[in-house]
Design a protein around this motif. Structure first.
Motif, mmCIF file in Angstrom:
data_model
loop_
_atom_site.group_PDB
_atom_site.id
_atom_site.type_symbol
_atom_site.label_atom_id
_atom_site.label_comp_id
_atom_site.label_asym_id
_atom_site.label_seq_id
_atom_site.Cartn_x
_atom_site.Cartn_y
_atom_site.Cartn_z
ATOM 1 N N GLU A 155 3.929 1.553 -1.208
ATOM 2 C CA GLU A 155 4.531 1.703 -2.532
ATOM 3 C C GLU A 155 3.518 2.231 -3.535
ATOM 4 O O GLU A 155 3.837 3.067 -4.390
ATOM 5 C CB GLU A 155 5.086 0.361 -3.000
ATOM 6 C CG GLU A 155 6.306 -0.101 -2.228
ATOM 7 C CD GLU A 155 6.762 -1.492 -2.654
ATOM 8 O OE1 GLU A 155 5.961 -2.186 -3.322
ATOM 9 O OE2 GLU A 155 7.900 -1.875 -2.318
ATOM 10 N N ALA A 156 2.275 1.740 -3.442
ATOM 11 C CA ALA A 156 1.234 2.212 -4.363
ATOM 12 C C ALA A 156 0.964 3.695 -4.166
ATOM 13 O O ALA A 156 0.801 4.451 -5.130
ATOM 14 C CB ALA A 156 -0.051 1.395 -4.166
ATOM 15 N N ARG A 157 0.923 4.122 -2.873
ATOM 16 C CA ARG A 157 0.706 5.552 -2.612
ATOM 17 C C ARG A 157 1.870 6.391 -3.125
ATOM 18 O O ARG A 157 1.659 7.476 -3.686
ATOM 19 C CB ARG A 157 0.513 5.772 -1.110
ATOM 20 C CG ARG A 157 -0.827 5.303 -0.584
ATOM 21 C CD ARG A 157 -1.087 5.866 0.812
ATOM 22 N NE ARG A 157 -0.109 5.423 1.769
ATOM 23 C CZ ARG A 157 -0.209 4.308 2.482
ATOM 24 N NH1 ARG A 157 -1.265 3.527 2.336
ATOM 25 N NH2 ARG A 157 0.725 3.970 3.354
ATOM 26 N N GLN A 158 3.098 5.890 -2.954
ATOM 27 C CA GLN A 158 4.254 6.630 -3.448
ATOM 28 C C GLN A 158 4.215 6.757 -4.965
ATOM 29 O O GLN A 158 4.512 7.824 -5.522
ATOM 30 C CB GLN A 158 5.542 5.932 -3.005
ATOM 31 C CG GLN A 158 5.819 6.043 -1.520
ATOM 32 C CD GLN A 158 7.076 5.285 -1.119
ATOM 33 O OE1 GLN A 158 7.673 4.595 -1.928
ATOM 34 N NE2 GLN A 158 7.469 5.426 0.135
ATOM 35 N N THR A 159 3.844 5.656 -5.649
ATOM 36 C CA THR A 159 3.746 5.703 -7.111
ATOM 37 C C THR A 159 2.684 6.694 -7.555
ATOM 38 O O THR A 159 2.885 7.480 -8.491
ATOM 39 C CB THR A 159 3.419 4.305 -7.658
ATOM 40 O OG1 THR A 159 4.444 3.388 -7.252
ATOM 41 C CG2 THR A 159 3.331 4.311 -9.172
ATOM 42 N N GLU A 160 1.540 6.676 -6.871
ATOM 43 C CA GLU A 160 0.463 7.597 -7.221
ATOM 44 C C GLU A 160 0.869 9.042 -6.961
ATOM 45 O O GLU A 160 0.592 9.939 -7.769
ATOM 46 C CB GLU A 160 -0.796 7.239 -6.419
ATOM 47 C CG GLU A 160 -2.047 7.998 -6.855
ATOM 48 C CD GLU A 160 -2.483 7.639 -8.264
ATOM 49 O OE1 GLU A 160 -3.106 8.497 -8.923
ATOM 50 O OE2 GLU A 160 -2.185 6.519 -8.721
ATOM 51 N N ASP A 161 1.542 9.282 -5.818
ATOM 52 C CA ASP A 161 2.000 10.644 -5.517
ATOM 53 C C ASP A 161 2.993 11.130 -6.558
ATOM 54 O O ASP A 161 2.936 12.297 -6.984
ATOM 55 C CB ASP A 161 2.651 10.677 -4.125
ATOM 56 C CG ASP A 161 1.648 10.482 -3.005
ATOM 57 O OD1 ASP A 161 0.434 10.622 -3.289
ATOM 58 O OD2 ASP A 161 2.050 10.192 -1.872
ATOM 59 N N ASP B 75 0.829 -1.209 0.000
ATOM 60 C CA ASP B 75 0.000 0.000 0.000
ATOM 61 C C ASP B 75 0.861 1.257 0.000
ATOM 62 O O ASP B 75 0.560 2.236 -0.700
ATOM 63 C CB ASP B 75 -0.919 0.009 1.229
ATOM 64 C CG ASP B 75 -2.019 -1.026 1.127
ATOM 65 O OD1 ASP B 75 -2.241 -1.535 0.009
ATOM 66 O OD2 ASP B 75 -2.659 -1.326 2.150
ATOM 67 N N LYS C 240 3.196 10.170 -9.667
ATOM 68 C CA LYS C 240 2.467 10.432 -10.902
ATOM 69 C C LYS C 240 1.744 11.784 -10.832
ATOM 70 O O LYS C 240 1.761 12.569 -11.789
ATOM 71 C CB LYS C 240 1.465 9.305 -11.163
ATOM 72 C CG LYS C 240 0.741 9.413 -12.495
ATOM 73 C CD LYS C 240 -0.299 8.297 -12.634
ATOM 74 C CE LYS C 240 0.360 6.941 -12.628
ATOM 75 N NZ LYS C 240 -0.632 5.855 -12.833
ATOM 76 N N ASP C 241 1.127 12.059 -9.679
ATOM 77 C CA ASP C 241 0.438 13.344 -9.513
ATOM 78 C C ASP C 241 1.413 14.510 -9.616
ATOM 79 O O ASP C 241 1.115 15.544 -10.228
ATOM 80 C CB ASP C 241 -0.277 13.391 -8.158
ATOM 81 C CG ASP C 241 -1.438 12.419 -8.090
ATOM 82 O OD1 ASP C 241 -1.901 11.968 -9.154
ATOM 83 O OD2 ASP C 241 -1.887 12.101 -6.965
ATOM 84 N N LYS C 242 2.600 14.353 -9.012
ATOM 85 C CA LYS C 242 3.586 15.425 -9.063
ATOM 86 C C LYS C 242 4.080 15.655 -10.492
ATOM 87 O O LYS C 242 4.294 16.800 -10.915
ATOM 88 C CB LYS C 242 4.763 15.106 -8.144
ATOM 89 C CG LYS C 242 4.404 15.162 -6.669
ATOM 90 C CD LYS C 242 5.579 14.769 -5.791
ATOM 91 C CE LYS C 242 5.194 14.802 -4.321
ATOM 92 N NZ LYS C 242 6.297 14.352 -3.438
#
Length: 558
Positions: free
Chosen positions: A335-341, A333, A343-345
């Protein structure tokens, strides 16, 4: 046969010792994760209060007293767990609070502790000023221009945290104690008064907190020998200490296992093959092998095949399986949040470059419209010069927008674009422009002044380029790597008595020279000029640097 099976007995004892050690480590790891999980509800309660205090701290900084009181009252009404919220000035005076009445906290230990914490803090007050009951205090600092001006303080009844602490998890023998980092007990299984019986008898609470992330054995206050685990549940604020009776461990030590093996040598020899296969392979080693394989795959980044499912494992391995699966879910979870963050950045940064480029192009278009209606050659020259420089900045952001990482720019691509742009705006007949550009990855704080230096230098070269009779005029643009991180930008042009395409006089009052000086200073570069009868050259030597935001100061100040 007996002698032949004797080595199997030795091997069985050795393997048992290995299994014992590995299982003990897994059990200790399981205790650590069980302890963290048991304090989940308390962690969420405290983190929610900290988050709310942080959110309110951004509001009180821009609200007057009446608005602030209303905000605090509305929040307390909306949150069933919070009994008080207020803004306490650093002087100790609280004029903004959900209770409505001003209160003076100056000189109190709570205020001193909040100031000394130098950040968010959590503490216990057994007699709250407002409620008169035991409360959990959460403080978040409020700053104005970097100066501490006060705190948003929130009170949560301690009985709520105590209720949450009574459900410790699947193991009924697990006892936990939560404490602040200043050594105050928040909650304990069975009530705060039981903390002394749960905690180690000969180890102080401060020394316990030093062992965060560790497991160890000690004698509890009640005299029972236990295994302890210490974990941090709110960073630098709150820790949880879990304990289990020592007899709850899967093993009691290698010596007892060895003694049992020596008491039944003939049985071990007679049943060696069956025990080796069924006892070790079926009951232990295959589970350890599966666990080890899953851990290795997870450590190498493989996320398929999870959660782990052991086939009919013993209870101890089942607990290790559950602990591993919980750990895998938490990490996955995260790692998924880091990847999503990330991508957003990236999307946000790309949008910023795109909008800046569009705004600069809009400014250039407005200048172009003004250029068309300008009445004098002087005004047209000034507007054309400004439009060229704005287009240069727009081109930089267009290049940034199209780069894969959005943070660095290819020097060769950027300078090539500048050459094409300037040569198309200021055409010169029968002119050869040569390029020799080394590849450098530049951050914007160096790319901007470098591209603007080339723009000004190339404009000047196009203005004054000339050639002898029968010769073809030329301009050479190069960016060469000298040594280490040092590079040199050079712009050279031919000279002769014959002017190729005279340009209008510079009506900007030496603006180009001032800008060149400012850009060279911003780049921390050295500028040199070389001139002969048939050649003029400008040389700018600089050092490639990492990103330094302070170097993006306003060029006009140069």
């Amino acid at each position: 046969m007996t002698l032949a099976l004797f080595p199997l007995g030795i091997i069985a004892i050795y393997q048992t010792a290995q299994v014992i050690g590995e299982t003990e480590q897994l059990r200790r790891a399981a205790l650590f994760f069980e302890t963290t999980a048991a304090a989940r509800d308390e962690r969420e309660l405290i983190q929610k209060a900290l988050g709310a205090a942080q959110g309110l701290s951004t509001l009180v900084a821009v609200q007057d007293i009446d608005q602030c009181r209303k905000t605090m009252e509305e929040y307390v009404k909306s949150d069933a767990y919070t009994v008080f919220a207020g803004y306490v000035q650093v002087s100790g005076v609280m004029e903004c609070g959900s209770s409505g009445d001003p209160i003076d906290f100056s000189g109190t230990e709570s205020l001193k502790n909040a100031i000394a914490a130098d950040g968010p803090s959590v503490e216990i007050n057994l007699a709250g000023v407002i409620s008169g009951k035991a409360v959990l205090l959460v403080n978040h600092p409020v700053y104005d221009d970097g100066e501490l001006v006060g705190f948003v303080s929130m009170s949560v009844p301690l009985r709520i945290a105590n209720i949450l602490a009574q459900t410790t998890g699947p193991d009924d023998d697990l006892k936990i104690v939560t404490t602040t980092h200043s050594g105050e007990v928040i909650t304990a299984t069975g009530g705060r008064m039981m903390a002394e019986d749960i905690l180690p008898r000969d180890i102080s609470l401060e020394n316990m907190l030093i062992r965060t992330g560790q497991t160890f054995e000690a004698v509890s206050g009640s005299g029972a020998r236990k295994i302890y685990a210490v974990a941090e549940i709110v960073e630098r604020q709150v820790s949880v200490i879990g304990s289990l009776p020592l007899e709850k461990r899967f093993i009691g030590g290698f010596a007892s296992q060895q003694a049992a093996a020596l008491l039944f040598p003939f049985l071990i020899w007679a049943c060696g093959l069956a025990v080796a296969y069924f006892g070790l392979q079926r009951m232990v080693l295959r589970h350890l092998r599966d666990l080890r394989s899953a851990m290795r795959k997870f450590a190498l980044g493989e996320r398929e095949g999870f959660p782990l499912h052991l086939t009919a494992p013993p209870e101890e391995f089942a607990e290790a399986e559950r602990a591993f699966n919980r750990m895998a879910v938490i990490i996955a979870d995260s790692e998924a949040r880091q990847t999503e963050d990330l991508k957003d950045k990236e999307v946000l940064l790309k949008e910023v470059h795109h909008r800046v480029k569009n705004n600069l192009q809009l400014i250039a278009s407005i200048m172009n419209m003004q250029l068309r209606i300008a009445q004098t050659d002087e005004a047209k020259s000034v507007l054309a010069s400004l439009q060229r420089r704005v287009n240069g900045l727009a081109m930089l952001h267009r290049t940034l927008y199209s780069t894969p990482d959005l943070t660095t720019i290819s020097s060769a691509d950027l300078l090539e674009a500048v050459v094409k742009d300037i040569s198309s705006i200021i055409p010169v007949d029968d002119l050869t422009i040569e390029r020799d550009l080394d590849e450098i990855a530049l951050y914007p704080d160096q790319a901007v002044p470098l591209s603007m230096i080339l723009s000004e230098a190339l404009t000047n070269a196009l203005k004054y380029v000339s050639a002898n009779a029968g010769e073809r005029p030329w301009i050479r643009v190069s960016l060469k790597h000298e040594h280490d991180a040092h590079f040199t930008l050079s712009v050279e042009n031919s000279k002769g008595p014959r002017a190729i395409t005279p340009l209008p006089d510079d009506t900007s009052g030496g603006l180009g020279t001032k800008l060149m000086t400012a850009f060279v200073s911003q780049l921390n570069a050295d500028q040199n000029v070389s001139e002969t009868d048939d050649r003029y050259g400008l040389y700018v030597a600089f050092e490639q640097r990492d990103f330094q935001p302070e170097n993006t100061a306003n060029v006009a100040n140069g």
